[in-house]
Design a protein around this motif. Structure first.
Motif, mmCIF file in Angstrom:
data_model
loop_
_atom_site.group_PDB
_atom_site.id
_atom_site.type_symbol
_atom_site.label_atom_id
_atom_site.label_comp_id
_atom_site.label_asym_id
_atom_site.label_seq_id
_atom_site.Cartn_x
_atom_site.Cartn_y
_atom_site.Cartn_z
ATOM 1 N N ASP A 78 -5.207 -4.793 7.943
ATOM 2 C CA ASP A 78 -4.092 -4.770 6.933
ATOM 3 C C ASP A 78 -4.652 -4.386 5.444
ATOM 4 O OD1 ASP A 78 -1.405 -5.104 6.556
ATOM 5 O OD2 ASP A 78 -1.790 -7.081 6.068
ATOM 6 N N LYS A 80 -5.237 -2.945 2.120
ATOM 7 C CA LYS A 80 -4.538 -1.910 1.240
ATOM 8 C C LYS A 80 -5.111 -1.698 -0.115
ATOM 9 C CE LYS A 80 -0.450 -3.453 3.367
ATOM 10 N NZ LYS A 80 -1.226 -4.492 4.125
ATOM 11 N N LYS A 99 -0.356 -1.285 -2.165
ATOM 12 C CA LYS A 99 0.802 -0.899 -1.060
ATOM 13 C C LYS A 99 0.361 0.332 -0.185
ATOM 14 C CE LYS A 99 5.125 -1.460 -1.384
ATOM 15 N NZ LYS A 99 6.371 -1.458 -1.822
ATOM 16 N N VAL A 100 -0.964 0.681 -0.500
ATOM 17 C CA VAL A 100 -1.311 2.046 0.131
ATOM 18 C C VAL A 100 -2.463 1.689 1.272
ATOM 19 C CG1 VAL A 100 -2.201 4.267 -0.394
ATOM 20 C CG2 VAL A 100 -0.670 3.176 -1.841
ATOM 21 N N MET A 101 -2.324 2.351 2.486
ATOM 22 C CA MET A 101 -3.476 2.306 3.187
ATOM 23 C C MET A 101 -4.053 3.562 3.501
ATOM 24 S SD MET A 101 -1.641 1.505 6.702
ATOM 25 C CE MET A 101 -0.282 2.537 7.404
ATOM 26 N N GLU A 123 2.039 4.757 2.573
ATOM 27 C CA GLU A 123 2.666 3.601 2.019
ATOM 28 C C GLU A 123 2.757 2.535 2.800
ATOM 29 O OE1 GLU A 123 5.656 2.610 -1.738
ATOM 30 O OE2 GLU A 123 6.412 3.960 -0.108
ATOM 31 N N ALA A 124 2.579 1.326 2.470
ATOM 32 C CA ALA A 124 2.368 0.267 3.614
ATOM 33 C C ALA A 124 3.152 -1.205 2.771
ATOM 34 C CB ALA A 124 1.061 -0.222 3.929
ATOM 35 N N ALA A 126 3.258 -4.680 1.356
ATOM 36 C CA ALA A 126 2.351 -5.155 0.306
ATOM 37 C C ALA A 126 2.049 -6.550 1.149
ATOM 38 C CB ALA A 126 2.989 -5.640 -0.898
#
Length: 126
Positions: A78, A80, A99-101, A123-124, A126
């Protein structure tokens, strides 16, 4: 014919405060299409769904890109990052912090002496 690579031709990608010169940058915005057709409708009907934002780019292999590749491989599932891209002309595209992976980092060699990495970010939550 040999290929000449110019670091930073596509601007600068900043990942967690580390600036990486990049090329071939693509910022993709897409929206899902939700089918709302009822059985009595003559034509297919749809409505707007969720928006997906992704960034892909190519970077020359450097110590900064090697660190990012290592982070993709070894970080928790998880993990980021923060990401922004400056196109070199004063335009900056940024995601919300954390908020990015990094979805993938693919290294390639083209036999001209330049090793590159193709990064893909998504984008993922948060």
């Amino acid at each position: 014919m040999t290929t000449t690579y110019t670091p930073g031709y596509g601007g600068t990608l900043t990942v967690n405060a580390t600036a990486i010169p990049v090329q071939n940058v693509t910022v993709d915005f897409s929206r899902a299409e939700i089918d709302i057709t009822s059985t009595t409708d003559m034509y297919t009907l749809s409505m707007a769904g969720r928006v997906t934002r992704k960034v892909s780019c190519t970077a020359l292999v450097t110590s900064a890109t090697e660190s990012l590749i290592l982070a993709v491989i070894t970080n928790a599932p998880d993990a980021k990052v923060s990401l922004s891209w400056n196109d070199g002309n004063g335009t900056t595209f940024s995601f919300d912090s954390g908020k990015v992976m990094c979805v993938s980092a693919s290294r390639s060699y083209d036999n001209s002496g330049a090793a590159t990495v193709q990064f893909q970010f998504s984008e993922a939550k948060a």
